[in-house]
Design an enzyme around this catalytic site. Structure first.
Site, mmCIF file in Angstrom:
data_model
loop_
_atom_site.group_PDB
_atom_site.id
_atom_site.type_symbol
_atom_site.label_atom_id
_atom_site.label_comp_id
_atom_site.label_asym_id
_atom_site.label_seq_id
_atom_site.Cartn_x
_atom_site.Cartn_y
_atom_site.Cartn_z
ATOM 1 N N LYS A 18 33.973 -39.820 -46.986
ATOM 2 C CA LYS A 18 34.772 -40.949 -46.505
ATOM 3 C C LYS A 18 36.008 -41.177 -47.373
ATOM 4 O O LYS A 18 36.495 -42.291 -47.506
ATOM 5 C CB LYS A 18 33.909 -42.214 -46.446
ATOM 6 N N ASN A 19 36.529 -40.085 -47.890
ATOM 7 C CA ASN A 19 37.702 -40.118 -48.752
ATOM 8 C C ASN A 19 38.957 -39.940 -47.895
ATOM 9 O O ASN A 19 39.143 -38.920 -47.247
ATOM 10 C CB ASN A 19 37.574 -38.987 -49.785
#
Length: 329
Positions: free
Chosen positions: A109-110
């Site tokens: 989720k970067n």
């Protein structure tokens, strides 16, 4: 060009970095809350700042950005400089995808990761399409609500294609979990954007049928109710006059359980000009359990009163809706 191996020795002891003077972080003379960086992180970033300032686009610079990213995958400046180096070196972008997969395995989720991946895939073109669609499938099988994966998947479809099987994929996800709002959203995206399906109007009949079946199976699932509204976007007259829509409201109300969304839809229809038959009045009256306080003779107001009672969490909202009802409703 870029090795995965690191002997663990400090950069200052490696011969290839002897010519570089590290550039420390400038926190000012009196930092209020100095951060206690680990020695490895501090040294890596000091060397990175030095090559960044010198705009050195070399193989060792590429390796250094890798080390810096592994220490902090959220550093957008390092990612940006890595793209410049990759482009200058004409590096193997398939190897870059392997590196990105390594990061994604622990940090899916970067934001910087996905932005960088899009940059890489844009340059690889359609050759990367199958891998990207499979990657997002793998991630979504573990986390069905991963916004980054869904966003990337939609971008891949629009930029590289792959629409042919996407509706079937959405169908599969909804068969696994009919409450998967992300899959409903993707289904709408496909129906409205796919170049092979003819657009919303061409798909409306089959999609309404599917959605009505989904509603009747789980009337308390808000997703298909919202989806049903979306199928008539910018076409309110058709929504009001389509008997399938009002009929599914009536069927759910007559079941007398899980009917909040049916009442909500009926209220919208009434506000849009729907002319109900006596059956709708009877169905609403049958849901009212108070003997001392009869429902309003105006059906739209009656629905609002009922929703205030059966949907207490949004009671204030239904009171507001009641206050905005047209006099003729």
């Amino acid at each position: 060009m870029e090795s995965n191996e690191d002997d663990g020795a400090p950069l200052s002891r490696k011969a290839e970095w002897f010519d570089v003077i590290p550039l420390p972080q400038d926190d000012g003379p009196n930092p209020v809350v100095p951060i206690a960086y680990k020695d490895e992180f501090r040294e890596t970033m000091d060397y990175f700042r030095a090559i960044y300032q010198a705009d050195e686009r070399s193989p060792r610079a590429l390796r250094l950005t890798r080390q810096a990213i592994l220490l902090n995958p959220g550093n957008y400046t390092v990612w940006h400089f890595r793209r410049l180096v990759l482009q200058t070196l004409n590096a193997d972008l398939h190897e870059e995808l392997d590196f990105l997969q390594q990061i994604a395995n622990s940090n899916s989720k970067n934001y910087q990761l996905w932005h960088h991946r899009r940059w890489v895939v844009e340059r690889l073109g359609t050759d990367a399409r199958a891998e990207e669609l499979q990657l997002t499938k793998n991630i979504l099988s573990l986390d069905a609500k991963n916004y980054h994966a869904w966003s990337h998947r939609q971008w891949v479809l629009q930029a590289l294609g792959g629409w042919e099987d996407e509706l079937d994929y959405c169908q599969h996800l909804l068969e696994e979990d009919i409450f998967n709002n992300s899959a409903w959203n993707q289904r709408y995206f496909v129906v409205t954007r796919s170049p092979f399906l003819g657009g919303l109007k061409a798909m409306r009949v089959s999609e309404v049928r599917y959605t009505v079946e989904s509603i009747l199976a789980k009337p308390d699932n808000e997703c298909p109710w919202r989806y049903l509204r979306g199928l008539y976007k910018d076409d309110i007259e058709v929504l009001v006059n389509d008997p399938q829509v009002s009929l599914v409201c009536l069927k759910v109300m007559n079941i007398k359980t899980n009917y909040v969304f049916a009442l909500s839809m009926l209220l919208d229809l009434l506000c849009y000009g729907f002319q109900p038959t006596q059956e709708f009045r009877d169905a609403v009256d049958a849901l009212w359990t108070s003997d001392t306080h009869p429902l309003d003779s105006d059906l739209a107001k009656a629905v609002c009163y009922l929703l205030e009672r059966v949907d207490p969490l949004r009671a204030s909202y239904w009171m507001w809706r009641k206050s905005k009802l047209p006099l003729s409703a």
